[in-house]
Design an enzyme around this catalytic site. Structure first.
Site, mmCIF file in Angstrom:
data_model
loop_
_atom_site.group_PDB
_atom_site.id
_atom_site.type_symbol
_atom_site.label_atom_id
_atom_site.label_comp_id
_atom_site.label_asym_id
_atom_site.label_seq_id
_atom_site.Cartn_x
_atom_site.Cartn_y
_atom_site.Cartn_z
ATOM 1 N NE ARG A 84 -3.528 2.339 2.639
ATOM 2 C CZ ARG A 84 -3.317 3.283 3.571
ATOM 3 N NH1 ARG A 84 -2.409 3.131 4.515
ATOM 4 N NH2 ARG A 84 -4.037 4.380 3.564
ATOM 5 C CG HIS A 128 -1.067 8.976 3.063
ATOM 6 N ND1 HIS A 128 -1.229 7.630 3.343
ATOM 7 C CD2 HIS A 128 -0.716 9.538 4.239
ATOM 8 C CE1 HIS A 128 -0.966 7.403 4.627
ATOM 9 N NE2 HIS A 128 -0.639 8.545 5.192
ATOM 10 C CD GLU A 173 -5.063 8.096 9.247
ATOM 11 O OE1 GLU A 173 -4.522 9.161 9.584
ATOM 12 O OE2 GLU A 173 -4.766 7.005 9.753
ATOM 13 C CG ASN A 299 -5.285 3.782 8.390
ATOM 14 O OD1 ASN A 299 -5.359 2.751 7.724
ATOM 15 N ND2 ASN A 299 -4.871 4.932 7.885
ATOM 16 C CE1 TYR A 301 -0.368 3.164 13.430
ATOM 17 C CE2 TYR A 301 -2.279 4.296 12.534
ATOM 18 C CZ TYR A 301 -1.040 3.719 12.360
ATOM 19 O OH TYR A 301 -0.459 3.676 11.124
ATOM 20 C CD GLU A 353 -1.790 4.263 7.877
ATOM 21 O OE1 GLU A 353 -1.566 4.746 9.004
ATOM 22 O OE2 GLU A 353 -1.907 4.953 6.853
#
Ligand code: FCB
Length: 469
Positions: A84, A128, A173, A299, A301, A353
């Site tokens: 990616r 991005h 995002e 994504n 985290y 991600e």
């Protein structure tokens, strides 16, 4: 510290599950003004005194624009199915409109062909964050014209790269671009105005929908979708005000994006909260935004703990933290994926991600990053758990292939499974990369082993036992 091995119980993922690594253009390419590339808003933002923790910029980064071939060899060596990456819009169309830059287009064409030659599927992200600075001069994402420039850019790229791309993400995002870029202003373009930020969210979503519509009309066969950064929100206490605030924050991060994309509406509670700062919406916009997607990328985290009293001190939870100060909370990934599946009519989901920044030590040519290995392994196990609970998952990608330019943190935070020596540009596989490579080899061996017997069923109950590290 010995990495915990969640694979004592975790066995084989289904055939067709896509394993990958991820990067983005501004964070790795360098060559900021080479071969006709125009400046992006991040090139400009890096020049603002105090904007980047170590006063660095993306001029050289990982020098991937020069080293792309050996980087592709590295990716192939890991044994991933997919890579990616993102295209730098100002590299291919320096002013965001007008002339295209052949040298920039050539670079991505070589990259894509290089991936295909190595048997790796290209997963391309169009945006991005590195918007051409020339468009920012005309209002950037706050200006409705940028929506149409983005659609042109999407069409230009797909025309050039044809059907060689497996998957195309419009935006990475949008919350970060809108909120960090236009409300708190800690990211490019550094604007601090909530009404502007909300208009930006709308234009990003609209450009996503219109781009999908245009690409489908053009006959593009790549899978099309968007990538959102999402976190479960947990109230700091059972107090009604904490619960109320948590609901609002969940609305601002998750429902503000998921509701329009899947239901064609913005959430009423957030609209009421925004009042005059709510975006201007034209007739037909919501229908365009909610065009069906082929996949949704998430994504993940960490989770967020919400307190009505203001900032929540993460140390209070007692959980281990990454070098970003984010709680390590893999259960949150299962919780999030299960909720997406329950609350929305989602297409196949990817974790696009996931990874951690840690204080790595480079010693005798090795990086023993046991914490990162542990982080990744536990989150893969959390994906498996979501699948066991019935969620249809399409793949998982580690952030990141390389240590790189971590936006406002500069080069101080290292997310790579491959270490980068910024003086020499030497790449070294960290222990986490070696572990990921072994894990993927085991997955492939299991695929080969079970393809004849066509095992199906829950991820943790297939017959082939894989050991972890
Ligand atoms: C995400 C970004 C990615 C990287 C990671 C750590 O928000 O998409 O570029 O910075 O965080």
């Amino acid at each position: 510290m010995k990495p915990v091995d969640p694979f004592k119980t975790l066995k084989k993922f289904p055939d067709g599950f896509v394993w990958g690594v991820a990067t983005s253009s501004f964070q790795i390419e360098g060559a900021a003004a080479k071969d006709g590339k125009g400046p992006s808003i991040w090139d400009t933002f890096c020049r603002v005194p105090g904007a980047i923790a170590d006063a660095s910029n993306g001029d050289v980064a990982c020098d991937h624009y020069r080293l792309w071939e050996s980087d592709l060899d590295l990716i192939a060596d890991l044994g991933v199915d997919a890579y990616r990456f993102s295209v730098s819009w100002p590299r291919v169309r320096p002013s965001g409109s007008g002339a295209w830059n052949e040298q920039g287009l050539d670079f991505y064409e070589k990259l894509v062909d290089g991936l295909l030659k190595r048997g790796i599927k290209p997963y391309l992200t169009l945006n991005h964050w590195d918007l051409p600075d020339a468009l920012q001069q005309h209002g950037g994402w706050a200006h409705r014209d940028t929506v149409h420039r983005f659609v042109e850019y999407a069409r230009g790229m797909t025309k050039r790269l044809g059907d060689r791309i497996t998957s195309i993400t419009t935006h990475n995002e949008p919350w970060v671009m809108a909120s960090l870029g236009h409300e708190s202003g800690i990211f490019a373009p550094g604007i601090k105005d909530r009404a502007t930020a909300m208009q930006v969210t709308h234009h990003l979503l609209l450009s996503h929908g219109l781009a999908l519509q245009a690409l489908r009309a053009d006959g593009v066969r790549s899978k099309l979708g968007i990538v959102l950064n999402l976190s479960p929100m947990h109230p700091a206490s059972a107090a009604p005000e904490d619960i109320e605030k948590t609901k609002l924050e969940d609305g601002r991060l998750l429902r503000w994006y998921m509701d329009p994309l899947f239901n064609g509406t913005y959430p009423d509670d957030v609209l009421a909260y925004l009042g005059e700062d709510a975006p201007l919406i034209s007739a037909g916009d919501m229908k365009a935004i909610s065009i069906p997607m082929d996949f949704l990328g998430i994504n993940y985290y960490s989770r967020a703990v919400i307190s009505a009293a203001g900032h929540w001190d993460v140390k209070k939870s007692g959980l281990a933290l990454t070098d970003m100060g984010w709680e390590i909370y893999p259960e949150g990934l299962t919780e999030l994926l299960v909720r997406m599946d329950r609350d929305y009519n989602v297409p196949p989901l990817y974790v696009t991600e996931n990874g951690g920044a840690f204080k790595d030590r480079f010693e005798d040519g090795r990086v023993h990053d046991a914490q990162r290995t542990d982080y990744i392994a536990r989150h893969i196990a959390a994906v498996a758990e979501a699948m066991n609970q019935g969620v249809q998952m399409a793949g998982y990608m580690v952030w990141s292939l390389l240590d790189n330019f971590e936006w406002a943190s500069g080069y101080e935070k290292r997310f790579g499974i491959v270490h980068v020596d910024y003086e020499t540009q030497a790449r070294t596989l960290k222990d986490s990369a070696l572990w990921y490579r072994d894990f993927l080899r085991q997955q492939k061996a299991a695929r080969a082993h079970t393809s004849a017997s066509a095992l199906s069923g829950p991820v943790t109950e297939s017959a082939t036992v894989l050991t972890g590290v």
